[in-house]
Design a protein around this motif. Structure first.
Motif, PDB file in Angstrom:
ATOM      1  N   THR A 116     -37.251 -27.270 -65.399  1.00 35.13           N
ATOM      2  CA  THR A 116     -36.581 -26.767 -64.202  1.00 35.13           C
ATOM      3  C   THR A 116     -37.126 -27.517 -62.991  1.00 35.13           C
ATOM      4  O   THR A 116     -38.339 -27.617 -62.806  1.00 35.13           O
ATOM      5  CB  THR A 116     -36.827 -25.260 -64.036  1.00 35.13           C
ATOM      6  OG1 THR A 116     -36.308 -24.587 -65.190  1.00 35.13           O
ATOM      7  CG2 THR A 116     -36.153 -24.725 -62.794  1.00 35.13           C
ATOM      8  N   ASP A 167     -32.258 -26.858 -60.346  1.00 37.68           N
ATOM      9  CA  ASP A 167     -31.562 -26.916 -61.623  1.00 37.68           C
ATOM     10  C   ASP A 167     -32.531 -26.548 -62.733  1.00 37.68           C
ATOM     11  O   ASP A 167     -33.706 -26.943 -62.696  1.00 37.68           O
ATOM     12  CB  ASP A 167     -31.014 -28.318 -61.899  1.00 37.68           C
ATOM     13  CG  ASP A 167     -29.861 -28.692 -60.985  1.00 37.68           C
ATOM     14  OD1 ASP A 167     -28.759 -28.152 -61.179  1.00 37.68           O
ATOM     15  OD2 ASP A 167     -30.082 -29.508 -60.068  1.00 37.68           O
ATOM     16  N   ARG A 174     -33.234 -23.952 -66.635  1.00 36.40           N
ATOM     17  CA  ARG A 174     -32.936 -22.795 -67.485  1.00 36.40           C
ATOM     18  C   ARG A 174     -34.249 -22.103 -67.831  1.00 36.40           C
ATOM     19  O   ARG A 174     -35.175 -22.746 -68.339  1.00 36.40           O
ATOM     20  CB  ARG A 174     -32.221 -23.265 -68.757  1.00 36.40           C
ATOM     21  CG  ARG A 174     -31.684 -22.148 -69.646  1.00 36.40           C
ATOM     22  CD  ARG A 174     -31.065 -22.747 -70.894  1.00 36.40           C
ATOM     23  NE  ARG A 174     -30.335 -21.752 -71.679  1.00 36.40           N
ATOM     24  CZ  ARG A 174     -29.035 -21.537 -71.589  1.00 36.40           C
ATOM     25  NH1 ARG A 174     -28.305 -22.267 -70.769  1.00 36.40           N
ATOM     26  NH2 ARG A 174     -28.447 -20.610 -72.326  1.00 36.40           N
ATOM     27  N   GLY A 180     -24.399 -20.522 -58.268  1.00 35.71           N
ATOM     28  CA  GLY A 180     -25.128 -21.381 -59.189  1.00 35.71           C
ATOM     29  C   GLY A 180     -26.178 -20.650 -60.003  1.00 35.71           C
ATOM     30  O   GLY A 180     -26.717 -21.199 -60.962  1.00 35.71           O
ATOM     31  N   ILE A 195     -30.110 -19.059 -65.526  1.00 32.29           N
ATOM     32  CA  ILE A 195     -29.660 -20.449 -65.421  1.00 32.29           C
ATOM     33  C   ILE A 195     -29.452 -20.798 -63.953  1.00 32.29           C
ATOM     34  O   ILE A 195     -28.831 -20.038 -63.198  1.00 32.29           O
ATOM     35  CB  ILE A 195     -28.351 -20.651 -66.197  1.00 32.29           C
ATOM     36  CG1 ILE A 195     -28.548 -20.259 -67.676  1.00 32.29           C
ATOM     37  CG2 ILE A 195     -27.872 -22.104 -66.083  1.00 32.29           C
ATOM     38  CD1 ILE A 195     -27.240 -20.153 -68.451  1.00 32.29           C
ATOM     39  N   ALA A 203     -27.873 -23.800 -61.682  1.00 30.84           N
ATOM     40  CA  ALA A 203     -27.031 -24.993 -61.741  1.00 30.84           C
ATOM     41  C   ALA A 203     -26.662 -25.424 -60.327  1.00 30.84           C
ATOM     42  O   ALA A 203     -25.741 -24.871 -59.715  1.00 30.84           O
ATOM     43  CB  ALA A 203     -25.782 -24.724 -62.571  1.00 30.84           C
ATOM     44  N   GLY A 204     -27.390 -26.399 -59.793  1.00 32.48           N
ATOM     45  CA  GLY A 204     -27.106 -26.900 -58.454  1.00 32.48           C
ATOM     46  C   GLY A 204     -27.271 -25.842 -57.381  1.00 32.48           C
ATOM     47  O   GLY A 204     -26.485 -25.785 -56.435  1.00 32.48           O
TER      48      GLY A 204
END
Length: 417
Positions: free
Chosen positions: A154, A167, A169, A204, A225, A227-228
């Motif tokens: 991450t 970003d 997980r 995100g 998670i 994401a961006g």
């Protein structure tokens, strides 16, 4: 001392003087006692169906327990660690999943308290008002497939427009599904780790309810998670020194570990109560038993008594270790008080976790095959206790305790002691 009779402990930064509690802190603890019975309603059924205790989280918020450790100088109650762990035992007695689900929130507060720097003071002034407003904080730290935090995948990076972007997980995001904001540990480049906080509902961020352990099933510990995800500069807490082998031992690792032990102690107390209730209303003696009913069978009563002793010991050692941790919280990292607390916490873990596991097993000595019915879900106690204990190998706690006693060796400098 029972889970409903804990008393204020020694002072931590911002608390009242040793041996006393502020009026606000005492009122909060009274409020937790008042709702303890209602928190236990339907827990066995909810755990079996894997229904998250959202209503119970709301009830705990209303007691303001989530603000307990905020020091008086920031407008908080200034409760001690002994106050907090007594309350956590009480909650865990009703629902250990709920108790563990709040661990990340209290850990977030403790991390803010444990640092002594201008950067940490700014963070406290920024985030404590959020805590006092009732917001809950989760944690997304652990990742699958890595051994060391230095391997975190991450990442926090600068995007093409210069905006910070997150970003990655995370797994075992305990309490994340209850939280308003989530603390994230990420690689910040150049081998550095950073801690940052983002709103749980920010674009995100995805929270997945996929935790599949055999016990502690409803701790909201699923996957998170990123994401961006946009990160604002003032959402970065600090750089971390987890990978520095020369950093001095502080009390924060002991805090996280004693929290787990307090949940285990609550499980043991819960087993004791369920065992007595089962014998009183449901159990039958063996055909070849010495008496005509379960409530006078000497071997059934012996099993209940053994469980009671295990629960009593577990609770007692956790509260004693909490007093040591209170002393460590106002000491400098590496101080003798910090080392002593780390050893005391390790001892408490050995006793509390083993007591909870043994109690969870012995409850089945109070009845026959009917005690194993899924409708009763008595197996949840052992499963929960075993799952909590598996967070850290107890053998290493015993070894560290023995090494300190024999050789004066300082416990390992990690978040697991």
């Amino acid at each position: 001392m029972t889970a409903t009779e804990f008393s204020p402990g020694t002072a931590s930064p911002g608390t009242a003087s040793p041996g006393t509690a502020s009026k606000e802190s005492a009122e909060i603890l009274d409020a937790v006692r008042a709702i303890a019975g209602s928190l236990a309603a339907g827990v066995a059924e909810d755990e079996a169906a894997r229904r998250l205790p959202r209503d119970s989280v709301t009830a705990v918020r209303k007691t303001r327990l989530t603000t307990l450790r905020v020091p008086a100088r920031y407008g908080g109650p200034g409760g001690s660690l002994r106050d907090l762990f007594g309350a956590i035992i009480l909650i865990a007695t009703a629902d250990p999943n709920l108790a563990q689900g709040l661990r990340s929130h209290f850990g977030f507060i403790e991390r803010l308290l444990s640092r002594d720097s201008a950067e940490a003071e700014r963070a406290r002034e920024w985030w404590f008002p959020e805590v006092l407003s009732g917001k809950l904080f989760g944690l997304a730290s652990a990742e699958l497939g890595i051994v060391s935090p230095a391997e975190f995948t991450t990442s926090l990076r600068s995007g093409d427009d210069g905006v910070l972007v997150l970003d990655g997980r995370k797994y075992y995001s305990t309490g994340g599904l209850f939280a308003d904001s989530i603390e994230v540990i990420a690689a910040g480049g150049e081998g550095k780790l950073v801690s940052l906080v983002v709103p749980a509902l920010r674009e995100g961020v995805t929270l997945v309810d996929d935790f599949d352990a055999m016990g502690q099933r409803t701790t909201a510990s699923g996957t998170t998670i990123f994401a961006g995800v946009r990160v604002e500069p003032d959402e970065i807490l600090e750089e971390l020194d987890w990978t520095d082998p020369d950093r001095p031992l502080d009390y924060l690792g002991g805090f996280y570990q004693l929290y787990l032990a307090s949940v285990a102690a609550g499980i043991a107390v819960n087993v004791f109560r369920d065992a007595a209730e089962y014998v009183r209303h449901r159990a039958r003696p063996a055909v070849h038993g010495l008496t005509g009913d379960a409530v006078t069978d000497p071997y059934i009563l012996e099993a209940v008594g053994e469980i009671g002793a295990l629960a009593f010991g577990a609770e007692a050692v956790v509260l004693r270790a909490a007093e040591s941790l209170d002393a460590a919280a106002i000491a400098a990292p590496g101080d003798e008080a910090v080392i002593a607390a780390a050893v005391d916490v390790a001892k408490a873990q050995l006793v509390a976790h083993r007591a909870a596991i043994e109690a969870g097993q012995r409850i089945f000595d109070t009845g026959g095959a009917s005690a194993t019915s899924d409708k009763l879900n008595l197996s949840r106690h052992w499963r929960n206790a075993r799952t909590i204990a598996n967070h850290n190998p107890l053998a290493y706690k015993a070894r560290a305790t023995g090494d300190f006693a024999v050789n004066g060796s300082v416990p390992p400098r990690s978040g697991y002691f």
